[in-house]
Design an enzyme around this catalytic site. Sequence first.
Site, PDB file in Angstrom:
ATOM      1  N   LYS A   1      -8.579 -15.039  -2.893  1.00  0.00           N
ATOM      2  CA  LYS A   1      -9.023 -13.836  -2.112  1.00  0.00           C
ATOM      3  C   LYS A   1      -8.952 -14.146  -0.414  1.00  0.00           C
ATOM      4  CE  LYS A   1      -9.694 -11.053  -4.225  1.00  0.00           C
ATOM      5  NZ  LYS A   1      -8.479 -10.298  -4.871  1.00  0.00           N
TER       6      LYS A   1
ATOM      7  N   VAL B   1      -1.784 -12.426  -1.881  1.00  0.00           N
ATOM      8  CA  VAL B   1      -0.680 -11.378  -2.553  1.00  0.00           C
ATOM      9  C   VAL B   1      -0.045 -11.099  -1.069  1.00  0.00           C
ATOM     10  CG1 VAL B   1      -0.297  -9.121  -3.628  1.00  0.00           C
ATOM     11  CG2 VAL B   1      -2.136 -10.787  -4.567  1.00  0.00           C
TER      12      VAL B   1
ATOM     13  N   HIS C   1      -3.319 -21.977  -5.693  1.00  0.00           N
ATOM     14  CA  HIS C   1      -4.707 -22.046  -5.243  1.00  0.00           C
ATOM     15  C   HIS C   1      -5.030 -23.648  -5.386  1.00  0.00           C
ATOM     16  CE1 HIS C   1      -5.182 -17.824  -4.784  1.00  0.00           C
ATOM     17  NE2 HIS C   1      -5.277 -17.698  -6.086  1.00  0.00           N
TER      18      HIS C   1
ATOM     19  N   THR D   1       2.451  -4.160   5.525  1.00  0.00           N
ATOM     20  CA  THR D   1       1.320  -3.704   6.046  1.00  0.00           C
ATOM     21  C   THR D   1       0.336  -3.321   4.882  1.00  0.00           C
ATOM     22  OG1 THR D   1       1.622  -1.321   5.969  1.00  0.00           O
ATOM     23  CG2 THR D   1       2.174  -2.463   7.870  1.00  0.00           C
ATOM     24  N   PHE D   2      -0.772  -3.807   4.894  1.00  0.00           N
ATOM     25  CA  PHE D   2      -1.907  -3.831   3.712  1.00  0.00           C
ATOM     26  C   PHE D   2      -1.812  -2.494   3.085  1.00  0.00           C
ATOM     27  CE2 PHE D   2      -5.864  -4.188   1.599  1.00  0.00           C
ATOM     28  CZ  PHE D   2      -5.705  -5.349   0.852  1.00  0.00           C
TER      29      PHE D   2
ATOM     30  N   MET E   1       1.414  -1.467   1.232  1.00  0.00           N
ATOM     31  CA  MET E   1       1.309  -2.300   0.011  1.00  0.00           C
ATOM     32  C   MET E   1       0.474  -1.712  -1.156  1.00  0.00           C
ATOM     33  SD  MET E   1       1.356  -6.451   1.151  1.00  0.00           S
ATOM     34  CE  MET E   1       1.019  -6.964  -0.681  1.00  0.00           C
TER      35      MET E   1
ATOM     36  N   ARG F   1      -8.136  -4.334  -2.386  1.00  0.00           N
ATOM     37  CA  ARG F   1      -9.361  -3.523  -2.348  1.00  0.00           C
ATOM     38  C   ARG F   1      -9.270  -2.963  -0.758  1.00  0.00           C
ATOM     39  NH1 ARG F   1     -14.739  -3.591  -0.866  1.00  0.00           N
ATOM     40  NH2 ARG F   1     -14.553  -5.805  -0.063  1.00  0.00           N
TER      41      ARG F   1
END
EC number: 2.8.2.3
Length: 301
Positions: A46, A50, A101, A221-222, A225, A252
């Site tokens: 998190k 991504v 991770h 850009t978030f 996406m 989110r």
Amino acid sequence: MDNSRKYLLNFKGCNFERTLVDMKILEKLDDFEIRDDDVFVITYPKSGTVWTQQILSLIYFEGHRNRTEKWDTLDRVPFLEYNIRKVDIENRPSPRLFASHLPYYLAPKSLKNNKAKIIYVYRNPKDVLISFFHFSNMVVKLEASNTLENFMEKFLDGKVVGSIWFDHIRGWYEHKNDFNILFMMYEDMKKDLRSSILKISSFLEKDLSEEEVDAIVRQATFENMKFIPQANYNNILSNEIGRRHNEGAFLRKGAVGDWKHHMTVEQSERFDRIFQEEMKDFPLKFIWDLNDEANSNHSAK
């Protein structure tokens, strides 16, 4: 009641999601053969994984930039330890791009003192906590928490995928001289995506034209996406991972300072005390809210 063992698998001190992790890969990590042109995005969960996978894919693949190819980003930049699509990672054509991770001590031995490149993206841990809380409550393969307080206890105890956040970032930073590594702060990427892309491409020794950089910025850009099926992981969420409910998305908010809308004053102050103790003398800066950046280097306030 602690149900963490139902959802987590502990391998050499690090927690993984029990059903998705590829044990064959974990057991052979030490001997995984690294190539000079391999590239890894490494994060604590998190923390912009991504997003950075999307940026990497756009930098390396012209067919992604010009939208002539419709591959999922996960297929272009697969996870090393979570080989959900059963990709033949050892025999992929170069350059191989991976996400992971993993803590520093589980990295393949040949990644040390190698030309292969690592981009480590870190995010302020209060926003990591909030994002992780919502994500865990949405997906069936992670243990849900009734309250933020309950999840915060698990997060600080390391009873989550990735184990303890403090150990993850300190481990990679304190061993940075063993690797060819670039540290990128999530909040800097949010502030100035174009400069961040140029910094990453320079580290990767990729010479991009102005038009190519423009195309990458637009598609990375978030906000954009969230509406690109190949990039937003929603199909993976619905199929390979599984939802508890239809509310929410894999991507989110991606906001900086969202923790202020969720943590109580007492929770925030308690987290501050732990952060100050665990991260004293740690040189990387943190931004907790873009509006309060001037006062935000190490204080978790």
